[in-house]
Design an enzyme around this catalytic site. Structure first.
Site, PDB file in Angstrom:
ATOM      1  N   HIS A   1     -10.092   5.348   9.182  1.00 21.66           N
ATOM      2  CA  HIS A   1      -8.985   5.223   8.232  1.00 21.66           C
ATOM      3  C   HIS A   1      -9.254   6.050   6.980  1.00 21.66           C
ATOM      4  O   HIS A   1      -8.344   6.690   6.434  1.00 21.66           O
ATOM      5  CB  HIS A   1      -8.770   3.758   7.847  1.00 21.66           C
ATOM      6  CG  HIS A   1      -8.014   2.966   8.859  1.00 21.66           C
ATOM      7  ND1 HIS A   1      -6.655   3.038   8.981  1.00 21.66           N
ATOM      8  CD2 HIS A   1      -8.435   2.080   9.798  1.00 21.66           C
ATOM      9  CE1 HIS A   1      -6.259   2.232   9.951  1.00 21.66           C
ATOM     10  NE2 HIS A   1      -7.326   1.650  10.459  1.00 21.66           N
TER      11      HIS A   1
ATOM     12  N   ASP B   1     -10.860   3.437   1.717  1.00 23.48           N
ATOM     13  CA  ASP B   1      -9.709   4.239   2.159  1.00 23.48           C
ATOM     14  C   ASP B   1      -8.468   3.974   1.310  1.00 23.48           C
ATOM     15  O   ASP B   1      -7.629   4.850   1.130  1.00 23.48           O
ATOM     16  CB  ASP B   1      -9.430   4.036   3.654  1.00 23.48           C
ATOM     17  CG  ASP B   1      -8.846   2.683   4.003  1.00 23.48           C
ATOM     18  OD1 ASP B   1      -7.662   2.465   3.737  1.00 23.48           O
ATOM     19  OD2 ASP B   1      -9.567   1.852   4.587  1.00 23.48           O
TER      20      ASP B   1
ATOM     21  N   GLN C   1       0.826  -1.211   0.000  1.00 20.42           N
ATOM     22  CA  GLN C   1       0.000   0.000   0.000  1.00 20.42           C
ATOM     23  C   GLN C   1       0.859   1.259   0.000  1.00 20.42           C
ATOM     24  O   GLN C   1       0.503   2.260  -0.620  1.00 20.42           O
ATOM     25  CB  GLN C   1      -0.932  -0.001   1.210  1.00 20.42           C
ATOM     26  CG  GLN C   1      -2.155  -0.887   1.041  1.00 20.42           C
ATOM     27  CD  GLN C   1      -3.154  -0.705   2.162  1.00 20.42           C
ATOM     28  OE1 GLN C   1      -3.342   0.387   2.682  1.00 20.42           O
ATOM     29  NE2 GLN C   1      -3.801  -1.785   2.559  1.00 20.42           N
TER      30      GLN C   1
ATOM     31  N   HIS D   1     -12.876  -1.180   3.104  1.00 22.65           N
ATOM     32  CA  HIS D   1     -11.414  -1.162   3.033  1.00 22.65           C
ATOM     33  C   HIS D   1     -10.938  -0.502   1.740  1.00 22.65           C
ATOM     34  O   HIS D   1     -10.009   0.312   1.749  1.00 22.65           O
ATOM     35  CB  HIS D   1     -10.857  -2.578   3.153  1.00 22.65           C
ATOM     36  CG  HIS D   1     -11.176  -3.232   4.452  1.00 22.65           C
ATOM     37  ND1 HIS D   1     -10.727  -2.744   5.654  1.00 22.65           N
ATOM     38  CD2 HIS D   1     -11.917  -4.334   4.746  1.00 22.65           C
ATOM     39  CE1 HIS D   1     -11.164  -3.506   6.642  1.00 22.65           C
ATOM     40  NE2 HIS D   1     -11.895  -4.470   6.113  1.00 22.65           N
ATOM     41  N   MET D   2     -11.604  -0.837   0.641  1.00 23.37           N
ATOM     42  CA  MET D   2     -11.219  -0.236  -0.635  1.00 23.37           C
ATOM     43  C   MET D   2     -11.503   1.252  -0.625  1.00 23.37           C
ATOM     44  O   MET D   2     -10.812   2.035  -1.301  1.00 23.37           O
ATOM     45  CB  MET D   2     -11.970  -0.924  -1.778  1.00 23.37           C
ATOM     46  CG  MET D   2     -11.352  -0.673  -3.148  1.00 23.37           C
ATOM     47  SD  MET D   2      -9.720  -1.437  -3.295  1.00 23.37           S
ATOM     48  CE  MET D   2      -8.913  -0.290  -4.414  1.00 23.37           C
TER      49      MET D   2
END
Length: 374
Positions: A337, A314, A121, A311-312
């Site tokens: 996040h 952020d 990331q 999750h995707m």
């Protein structure tokens, strides 16, 4: 392949950049964890801006940089020939001055079961704008707690980023589970002149769920039980015949260092959007519970009517901040996040995010990217 740390310039070896403007980033704002460090250096490497992060993880029981954060900064520094100050475990202040993005092949050892996906990331945004192809060989943890799994990277992150023009492949040579790690992953990133804006606010009818269920150094029935439990739970949620691949290894040809298991799932939509989920095995946790956990997470994402999972949501922030044009996404949950990544991206790139929604609930995010070019 070059030894990554040798590419890093320390303050004692070079003071040529000492007078550059520093963007001040509070390390204790919002989420207040290691994500601030990873996102800050990722965007600094991409934009060429120098940053100083203070009060790093100050509110945590063990404040300051930890080993995994130091490794993340070193890897990003290697691909932009960065000068750093305060890059040591326990440090509460870090200065990161990128010089130039470089290409080539790099070896990085994340250490034991340190998360390879979290290192990726940090590396991936800048790698998209390297002069030529970049290839990373990373050793560490592929499927560990508090991190996306490597299968989530392959099944969800890369296909969604591909909608923006991001071109990369991930090959898993060996999985790494807690506590021994030892996973081995190769990511190859092809350079892009620019990233396209993305619009993911609608989704249409979801496809049949698909995924990967694996186990290593364990009886093969563990992976099968995870998959069967996930299929049964998904079927009760209205999704029959989930296509879940089984990944196992005969004992005589199992190259892994420690036992472990996990499952990752996704559904796709006609416009290219997708939702994902994952779950990893733990000592004392039945395989059926692992599969059910992943299925329940995916069903919850589907209930939100959003085309981007939490999750995707952020993970996309650094990319839409530098893309060409206005991006709009509808995420299943605005997390702390997400808010943290947006704040860091605004400070480093100068963009302004528009958010419609509340923390902990579905929301729409839009931004006019800076149109970064190689």
């Amino acid at each position: 392949m070059p030894d990554a740390p040798k590419r890093i310039l320390t303050a004692s070896r070079s003071s040529r950049l000492a007078g550059r403007r520093l963007i001040e980033i509070p390390g204790d704002m919002l989420e207040g964890g290691g994500q601030i460090v990873r996102t800050s250096v990722a965007l600094a490497a991409l934009t060429g801006e120098a940053v100083r992060i203070g009060k790093i993880r100050e509110k945590r029981p063990n404040p300051g940089l930890q080993a995994q954060h130091v490794t993340a900064v070193k890897t990003v520094a290697a691909i932009c020939s960065a000068e750093t100050e305060g890059l040591a475990q326990g440090s509460r202040e870090l200065v990161f001055r990128p010089r130039e993005r470089v290409s080539g092949k790099f070896n990085f050892d994340v250490g034991t079961a340190g998360s390879i996906p979290l290192i990726l990331q940090a590396l991936m945004p800048s790698a998209a704008f390297a002069p030529n192809r970049v290839e990373f060989h990373l050793t560490g943890g592929t499927d560990v707690k508090w991190s996306p799994t490597i299968d989530y990277v392959r099944l969800v992150i890369l296909p969604v980023l591909q909608l923006m023009g991001y071109r990369a492949t991930v090959t898993v040579h060996r999985r790494g589970h807690y506590p021994k790690g030892g996973g081995l992953v190769t990511m190859a990133v092809e350079p892009q002149g620019a990233l396209s804006a993305i619009t993911l606010v609608e989704r249409g009818t979801p496809s049949t769920p698909e995924g990967i269920s694996h186990c290593v150094k364990l009886p093969s029935h563990v992976a099968q039980r995870q998959a069967n439990a996930a299929r049964e739970r998904l079927s009760k949620g209205g999704f029959r015949d989930a296509n879940i691949a089984i990944e196992t290894y005969p004992p005589s040809r199992d190259p892994h260092f420690a036992p472990g298991s996990g499952i990752a799932l996704k559904v796709k939509f006609p416009n290219g959007a997708m939702l994902g989920s994952d779950s990893i095995g733990e000592r004392g946790k039945p395989a059926e519970h692992v599969g059910e956990d992943a299925a329940d997470k995916l069903l919850k994402e589907l209930q939100s009517n959003a085309p981007v999972d939490r999750h995707m949501g952020d993970i996309l922030i650094p990319y839409v901040a530098v893309a060409e044009g206005r991006s709009s996404i509808f995420t299943s949950e605005i997390t702390m996040h997400t808010l943290t990544n947006m704040k860091v991206a605004e400070m480093v790139t100068g963009v302004k995010f528009d958010v419609q929604g509340e923390l902990g609930k579905p929301g729409r995010i839009s931004v006019l990217g800076i149109g970064k070019k190689t």
